[in-house]
Design a protein around this motif. Structure first.
Motif, short mmCIF file in Angstrom:
data_model
loop_
_atom_site.label_atom_id
_atom_site.label_comp_id
_atom_site.label_asym_id
_atom_site.label_seq_id
_atom_site.Cartn_x
_atom_site.Cartn_y
_atom_site.Cartn_z
N ARG A 18 33.10 48.16 22.57
CA ARG A 18 33.04 49.30 21.66
C ARG A 18 34.36 50.07 21.57
NH1 ARG A 18 27.32 51.69 24.03
NH2 ARG A 18 25.98 49.98 23.32
N TYR A 19 35.05 50.19 22.69
CA TYR A 19 36.20 51.10 22.72
C TYR A 19 37.50 50.43 23.19
CZ TYR A 19 32.23 54.27 22.72
OH TYR A 19 31.05 54.90 22.41
N GLY A 20 37.48 49.15 23.51
CA GLY A 20 38.66 48.50 24.06
C GLY A 20 39.07 47.21 23.39
N PHE A 21 38.72 47.06 22.12
CA PHE A 21 39.09 45.86 21.35
C PHE A 21 38.62 44.57 22.04
CE2 PHE A 21 42.13 49.08 19.94
CZ PHE A 21 42.07 48.96 18.56
N ASP A 22 37.50 44.66 22.73
CA ASP A 22 36.86 43.47 23.31
C ASP A 22 37.74 42.79 24.36
OD1 ASP A 22 34.81 41.64 23.66
OD2 ASP A 22 35.58 40.28 22.14
N GLU A 23 38.48 43.59 25.12
CA GLU A 23 39.40 42.97 26.09
C GLU A 23 39.35 43.72 27.42
OE1 GLU A 23 44.11 41.69 26.42
OE2 GLU A 23 43.24 42.19 24.47
N LEU A 24 39.41 42.94 28.51
CA LEU A 24 39.44 43.48 29.85
C LEU A 24 40.49 42.76 30.68
CD1 LEU A 24 35.60 43.59 30.31
CD2 LEU A 24 37.05 45.57 30.81
N ARG A 25 40.93 43.40 31.73
CA ARG A 25 41.85 42.76 32.68
C ARG A 25 41.31 42.96 34.10
NH1 ARG A 25 46.78 43.07 29.81
NH2 ARG A 25 46.24 42.61 27.63
N VAL A 26 41.60 41.97 34.94
CA VAL A 26 41.36 42.11 36.38
C VAL A 26 42.72 42.35 37.03
CG1 VAL A 26 40.40 41.03 38.45
CG2 VAL A 26 39.47 40.44 36.18
N THR A 27 42.81 43.33 37.92
CA THR A 27 44.09 43.62 38.57
C THR A 27 44.15 42.95 39.94
OG1 THR A 27 43.59 45.56 39.95
CG2 THR A 27 43.78 45.92 37.57
N HIS A 28 45.38 42.77 40.43
CA HIS A 28 45.51 42.17 41.77
C HIS A 28 45.19 43.19 42.86
CE1 HIS A 28 49.54 44.06 42.05
NE2 HIS A 28 49.42 43.87 43.35
N GLU A 29 44.88 44.42 42.45
CA GLU A 29 44.44 45.43 43.41
C GLU A 29 42.93 45.66 43.32
OE1 GLU A 29 47.19 48.76 42.82
OE2 GLU A 29 48.33 47.95 44.51
N GLN A 30 42.22 44.67 42.76
CA GLN A 30 40.75 44.65 42.76
C GLN A 30 40.12 45.76 41.92
OE1 GLN A 30 40.52 44.38 47.24
NE2 GLN A 30 39.12 42.72 46.76
N ASN A 31 40.76 46.08 40.81
CA ASN A 31 40.18 46.97 39.82
C ASN A 31 40.10 46.25 38.50
OD1 ASN A 31 39.87 49.33 41.46
ND2 ASN A 31 42.08 49.69 41.34
N LEU A 32 39.56 46.92 37.49
CA LEU A 32 39.52 46.40 36.13
C LEU A 32 40.31 47.33 35.22
CD1 LEU A 32 35.72 45.45 35.90
CD2 LEU A 32 37.65 43.89 36.30
N VAL A 33 40.75 46.81 34.08
CA VAL A 33 41.53 47.60 33.13
C VAL A 33 41.02 47.38 31.72
CG1 VAL A 33 43.80 47.76 32.01
CG2 VAL A 33 43.66 47.73 34.50
#
Length: 552
Positions: free
Chosen positions: A365-380
């Motif tokens: 809905r709010y992120g252009f259908d995109e996610l990232r996984v970080t090497h510090e164990q979070n999401l973006v």
């Protein structure tokens, strides 16, 4: 975002069918566990302390809402309702039944995902800056090159059975958010005197029982020659890397023992033979892959700034989130949002099936259908309009992942430890949870400021303890669990390996020891703006060691 072509689809489906047959033979008893072991490792399936664990690749940490929903489905249907996001930008499921793994892999293939080369002595999942393609400080989006490296390294006939596992990280920014100096090969975007963009190549970094900072082997390799240059490094490693001792088999040991100049000479000799051949990377091919990573359809935004101070007065929790979980974006009116998977008292990096479904909805809905996984164990969420921040925050509150603690003391990296891993000497997750609870008060976290704690349950360093400002390593002593503390590690462009400062502590003593270190830092810092790592570099270990151990 990259989409599979016909080759990718056929390749993944073929491997899935092949492994399904191997699992069938293992379950029937036609194949022993020893015979099955190399086959399952080629498909990301480990045998952990209590059960099998499946590690799924998330290339360069990028995934869609549809793919996140598939993770939720797998957690709900085949596991115990959650998944664990790792420091390799992957996801692990800790409780799949062997008979279900072929079905899991088949369902993953339906959303263009797999578990190939997430284990074994091969080139592993290529990782990247989690703000790639969005960060304001970026020279170039590194994901097209990361994708090209994925294609080049997948089932490479010469590099399928290397002396040891091999890890590559890429960043397109001068601020290193991908820990490239602690990888077998690290790539950082660079510009030459003519203004051309190419790559610095770092080699021989790594953690584990012999932590080493990578060395700069070439300050500028243009895109055209990058594959040839990396293949030259791999050939040298494959030829001379030790196979008689797995503890000395990584390329960092080869570089250390032979010396950088010797290795560089061997690489240059190989490079002279292959440069200009089939490994040349035409600009048209780079451009073709780059089109898959075209920016979203950004719109002109009415708001281009965030009044964090005002919002902090109106709603302190929201203000903290804005202050710590927002990263500047190259597009006016947009930001990148870090979703902290570190709620107070939670297991770092874990997310339930419902949380993953909810985050997928937010991304769609709010992120252009995109996610990232970080090497510090979070999401973006890499692309969020400033005008949508409040609604995104409110949605994250409902998921339980709205903590405004990114980069703070409770934003810890933590490996699964002895609760899951057969290699571990000590538990990591309960320790992280206790430290999180001890420093849960937002005012206390704000007073401390930026401080990275990283915890590993054994010397293999999956929790990156060597590069924590404060690192915690679990060791076994006389059948019990003991924890060594290191200080001064740094995974950024200011790379440093932490130093053990004294004898280990019992588990129940560690949170108090961390508090002592924090109190010493606050008492000795020059100003509230001086971070823990800055104070440590200025003061050295002496005051911290004295605070922990006295004059002994």
């Amino acid at each position: 975002m990259y989409r599979y072509d016909e080759f990718d689809a056929a390749f993944v489906m073929g491997r899935t069918a092949q492994f399904a047959d191997q699992v069938k033979r293992r379950l029937s008893g036609e194949m022993t566990e020893e015979q099955f072991r190399p086959l399952r490792l080629m498909n990301g399936l480990y045998l952990q302390l209590h059960a099998y664990m499946l590690r799924i690749a998330v290339p360069y940490g990028t995934l869609s809402a549809k793919q996140m929903r598939m993770f939720a489905h797998i957690a709900r249907t085949y596991d115990r309702g959650y998944g664990h996001f790792t420091t390799r930008q992957n996801i692990q499921f800790n409780w799949p039944r062997l008979k279900d793994v072929p079905a899991i892999l088949e369902e993953l293939a339906s959303v263009e995902m797999h578990a190939i080369q997430t284990s074994g002595n091969c080139i592993r999942n290529v990782t990247a800056d989690h703000f790639a393609g969005a960060a304001a400080d970026e020279i170039i989006d590194p994901r097209p090159i990361a994708e090209i490296l994925r294609q080049w390294s997948s089932l490479h006939p010469e590099f399928s059975y290397l002396p040891r596992k091999f890890k590559i990280a890429v960043t397109g920014a001068p601020n290193d958010r991908a820990a490239i100096r602690f990888h077998d090969i690290g790539l950082q975007a660079a510009t030459n005197a003519a203004g051309d963009i190419g790559w610095e190549v770092w080699v021989g970094g790594g953690l584990g029982r012999t932590p080493m900072i990578g060395k700069l082997i070439n300050s500028f390799v243009p895109n055209e020659h990058l594959l040839a240059y990396l293949e030259s490094i791999m050939r040298v490693y494959n030829r001379y890397g030790r196979r008689d001792n797995k503890y000395k088999a990584r390329i960092k040991i080869l570089v250390h023992e032979e010396g950088l100049e010797t290795i560089k000479g061997q690489v240059e000799a190989e490079f002279a033979e292959v440069r200009g051949g089939v490994l040349s990377l035409p600009s048209e091919e780079v451009d073709r892959i780059t089109t898959y990573f075209a920016p979203p359809a950004f719109k002109v935004q009415p708001a281009t700034k965030i009044d964090v101070a005002y919002q902090s007065i109106i709603d302190p929790a929201y203000g903290r989130w804005l202050d710590h979980n927002i990263n500047s974006h190259r597009e006016p009116g947009y930001v990148s949002v870090t979703i902290s998977l570190k709620p107070v008292g939670g297991a770092p990096g874990d997310a339930t099936d419902k949380q993953m479904d909810d985050i997928a909805d937010i991304a769609e809905r709010y992120g252009f259908d995109e996610l990232r996984v970080t090497h510090e164990q979070n999401l973006v969420l890499p692309h969020v309009a400033i005008t949508d921040l409040r609604v995104v925050y409110d949605a994250l509150v409902a998921t339980g992942f709205a903590d405004g603690n990114t980069g703070l003391i409770t934003d810890m990296i933590c490996c699964p430890g002895l609760d899951f891993c057969a290699l571990a000497n000590a538990r990591s997750i309960p320790l992280a949870q206790e430290i999180s609870r001890k420093f849960a008060e937002p005012k206390r976290q704000a007073e401390i400021g930026e401080l990275k704690i990283k915890i590993s349950g054994c010397i293999n360093a999956c929790g990156h303890h060597h590069v924590g400002h404060i690192g915690i390593l679990g060791v076994e002593k006389k059948g019990g669990e003991l924890y060594q503390i290191t200080l001064g590690g740094d995974a950024t462009e200011h790379a440093a390996v932490g130093k053990i400062i004294g004898p280990g502590f019992e588990a129940e003593q560690v949170p108090g020891a961390i508090e002592t270190l924090v109190d010493t830092y606050i008492a000795r810092r020059q100003s509230a703006d001086e971070t823990f790592i800055q104070a440590y570099r200025r003061l050295g270990e002496a005051p911290f060691k004295e605070a922990l151990y006295g004059n002994a």
